[in-house]
Design an enzyme around this catalytic site. Structure first.
Site, short mmCIF file in Angstrom:
data_model
loop_
_atom_site.label_atom_id
_atom_site.label_comp_id
_atom_site.label_asym_id
_atom_site.label_seq_id
_atom_site.Cartn_x
_atom_site.Cartn_y
_atom_site.Cartn_z
N ASP A 73 -5.87 2.11 -3.20
CA ASP A 73 -7.02 1.76 -2.37
C ASP A 73 -7.42 2.91 -1.45
O ASP A 73 -8.47 2.86 -0.81
CB ASP A 73 -6.77 0.48 -1.56
CG ASP A 73 -5.69 0.60 -0.51
OD1 ASP A 73 -4.93 1.59 -0.55
OD2 ASP A 73 -5.58 -0.31 0.34
N SER A 115 0.82 -1.21 0.00
CA SER A 115 0.00 0.00 0.00
C SER A 115 0.86 1.26 0.00
O SER A 115 1.61 1.51 -0.93
CB SER A 115 -0.96 -0.03 1.18
OG SER A 115 -1.92 1.00 1.08
N ASP A 161 -3.11 6.68 -3.14
CA ASP A 161 -1.87 6.11 -2.63
C ASP A 161 -1.36 5.10 -3.67
O ASP A 161 -2.02 4.84 -4.68
CB ASP A 161 -2.06 5.53 -1.24
CG ASP A 161 -2.83 4.24 -1.21
OD1 ASP A 161 -3.53 3.93 -2.20
OD2 ASP A 161 -2.77 3.52 -0.20
N ASP A 199 -1.13 1.88 -4.21
CA ASP A 199 -1.93 0.75 -4.72
C ASP A 199 -3.37 1.16 -4.97
O ASP A 199 -4.22 0.32 -5.27
CB ASP A 199 -1.84 -0.46 -3.79
CG ASP A 199 -2.59 -0.27 -2.48
OD1 ASP A 199 -2.65 0.88 -1.99
OD2 ASP A 199 -3.11 -1.26 -1.94
#
Length: 558
Positions: free
Chosen positions: A312, A154, A308, A310
């Site tokens: 999500d 992440s 961010d 990734d």
């Protein structure tokens, strides 16, 4: 990790490590330790003290050799343990979805995981490399898969990676499944003996992203307007994917939703696992969105969006009387939650937030005569908040705006919904600031702030929490407070946190699940008896918030 001497543990791991680079890394450390290097010896103790475990968002740690890091051996054993657990659940031969972001080694880790599942007899849907995490979560549910794995860390620093698991309902692991899978991983033999099979290409893999984009681009409420209002929508957007994998997916989702005037931060648009323009690739971090806000000002945007790495998480920025600023997660959560409540066709809708988030959305839901749930921290709990869930958020800029499709936070669909809201406001000659004014007049002012206290050692965190529990403050900022220890709460609400609540204030103190930090979540509220009292109420709430922050910082010195 076991009753074996440390040297024996290290040598056994080295002998079974399938990655020559990791093998050499450990041999070098072991040799240095044998020659009396205290630092090398301490490093080995740390790496073999315990394996990675499933935390708030899966396995996550630095990419380094040994059982306490993210590496090929850990990925192989984790995949074998997960496969064994799935077989034990009667899911042998079902589909497992495997995806990854663009971090260092993510593609190789994803390929290795997929090969383990294939060898265990599962049908594997290996997604194209470098897709957002919510795509994997969506496909698990849409494909009726037995499970999904996303290789991602992440918004962590570039040296980290992770292994995130979704169950067949598209949601993250919760107890007791996480502990059962950890036990299955512990029972796996040496990593170099884990069976692997080459993947058989799946003819449907090209449909994956198209299906997700069709769903994510449709989360807004434009389809509820007259036909003449559909098509291209008037809104200028500045966007950054923060060197991650969300850029092209977000731009395309926005385009399909009618938002074509999108300007991107060129320096941060292409995936780059080193995140060269920011020291920490998290839109919440000071300075991380400077390039985005500069672009928004330069192109005279209506909305700024930061994902961010990734994709999500989604942070949004707006222009106010004092220039551009990023909203915090609580502000965005109330803004989007209110928009969903205003428009959702769901009968008896439910919204949700976590125990560390602001209580403003809860107050708004009550004012709208709808249900609201507060859960433990993490979307593994938020996604399971209850029937009729239409929106959930956590203060760390995570938003679940389409729970029927993605049972996790999704920055792409959140970006589309934010654009939908701001475009509607623009068409009516209104602003986000005016919406916040309306909510403040109706519900009062809610001001929130997070204080992170970094400790040199985890023992310092434990001592501070023990002091808070044994001698909690009787008052904060001159107000009597009620102390609640959530470690003693009912099982469904039990967590390592304490809550202090007083008239117009609240503080939640909890250890971080991934770093040597103590996190303090603060909230100050002020009533607004009349419109002309609003500026004074905001000033009072902000002043109280700063005084609460001073108290929070004092915990580090106590």
């Amino acid at each position: 990790m076991s009753g074996q001497p440390l040297d024996d543990q290290v040598r056994a791991w080295v002998d079974a490590d399938p990655d020559p680079a990791c093998e050499e890394e450990l041999r070098t450390l072991l040799g240095a330790a044998d020659e009396g290097d205290i630092g090398a010896a301490a490093e080995l103790v740390e790496r073999f003290s315990a394996p990675l475990v499933f935390g708030t968002a899966g396995l996550r740690g630095p990419m380094r050799a040994g059982p306490n890091g993210m590496n090929l051996a850990v990925v192989l054993r984790a995949s074998a343990g997960l496969a064994d657990w799935l077989v034990g659940q009667g899911l042998e031969g079902e589909t497992v979805v495997v995806g990854c972001d663009a971090r260092h080694h993510s593609a190789a880790f994803a390929e290795a995981a997929a090969e383990v599942f294939a060898a265990a007899g599962f049908k594997v849907l290996a997604l194209p490399h470098g897709l957002p995490t919510p795509v994997t979560a969506f496909i698990v549910k849409w494909w009726y898969a037995a499970a999904g794995v996303q290789i991602t860390a992440s918004h962590n620093p570039p040296q980290d990676n992770g292994y995130k698991v979704y169950l067949s309902d598209g949601a993250q692991l919760v107890p007791p499944s996480d502990r059962e899978i950890e036990a299955a991983i512990a029972a796996v033999g040496p990593a170099n003996q884990v069976p692997r099979s080459p993947l058989v290409p799946n003819p449907h893999v090209d449909d994956v992203l198209e299906t997700y984009l069709d769903r994510a681009s449709g989360v807004g409420y434009a389809d509820q307007r007259p036909p003449g209002d559909k098509g291209e929508r008037v809104l200028r957007i500045a966007l950054t994917p923060m060197h991650g994998v969300g850029g092209r997916v977000a731009v395309e989702a926005l385009r399909r939703a009618g938002f074509t005037d999108v300007h991107v931060v060129a320096e941060q648009f292409e995936p780059d696992p080193d995140f060269p323009t920011t020291s920490f690739p998290n839109p919440e971090e000071p300075g991380a969105t400077d390039l985005l806000l500069a672009l928004a000002e330069r192109v005279d945007a209506d909305l700024a969006i930061a994902l961010d790495p990734d994709a999500d998480r989604c942070a949004i920025g707006v222009k106010g009387p004092n220039g551009w600023r990023m909203l915090n997660g609580d502000e965005t959560g109330t803004l989007l939650g209110g928009w969903v409540l205003e428009n959702s066709p769901t009968e008896d809708p439910l919204t949700a937030s976590t125990i560390v988030s602001s209580r403003q959305l809860q107050a708004l839901a009550a004012a709208r005569l709808t249900r609201h749930a507060r859960t433990l921290t993490g979307f593994k709990w938020l996604a399971r908040a209850g029937e009729g869930l239409v929106y959930a958020y956590e203060e760390a800029i995570g938003h679940c705006v389409d729970p029927d499709a993605v049972r996790d936070k999704d920055g792409i669909s959140a970006a589309v919904l934010a654009a939908d809201l701001v475009a509607d406001l623009k068409a009516k000659g209104r602003t986000v600031a005016q919406v916040f004014d309306d909510y403040a007049l109706e519900l009062g002012v809610y001001a929130t702030k997070q204080v992170s206290l970094r400790f040199a050692a985890l023992s310092g965190i434990a001592k501070t929490m023990a002091r808070l529990r044994s001698a909690p403050p009787a008052e904060l900022d001159g107000e009597p407070v009620v102390f609640e220890d959530l470690a003693q709460a009912a099982p469904e609400s039990r967590t390592d946190a304490v809550v202090l609540t007083g008239d117009g204030l609240r503080a939640v103190v909890r250890p971080s699940g991934t770093e040597p930090k103590l996190k303090v979540y603060l909230e100050a509220t002020e009533p607004v008896p009349a419109e002309d009292a609003l500026p004074g109420a905001r000033t009072a709430a902000q002043g109280r918030l700063e005084r609460l922050a001073d108290w929070a910082h004092s915990l580090l010195d106590s």
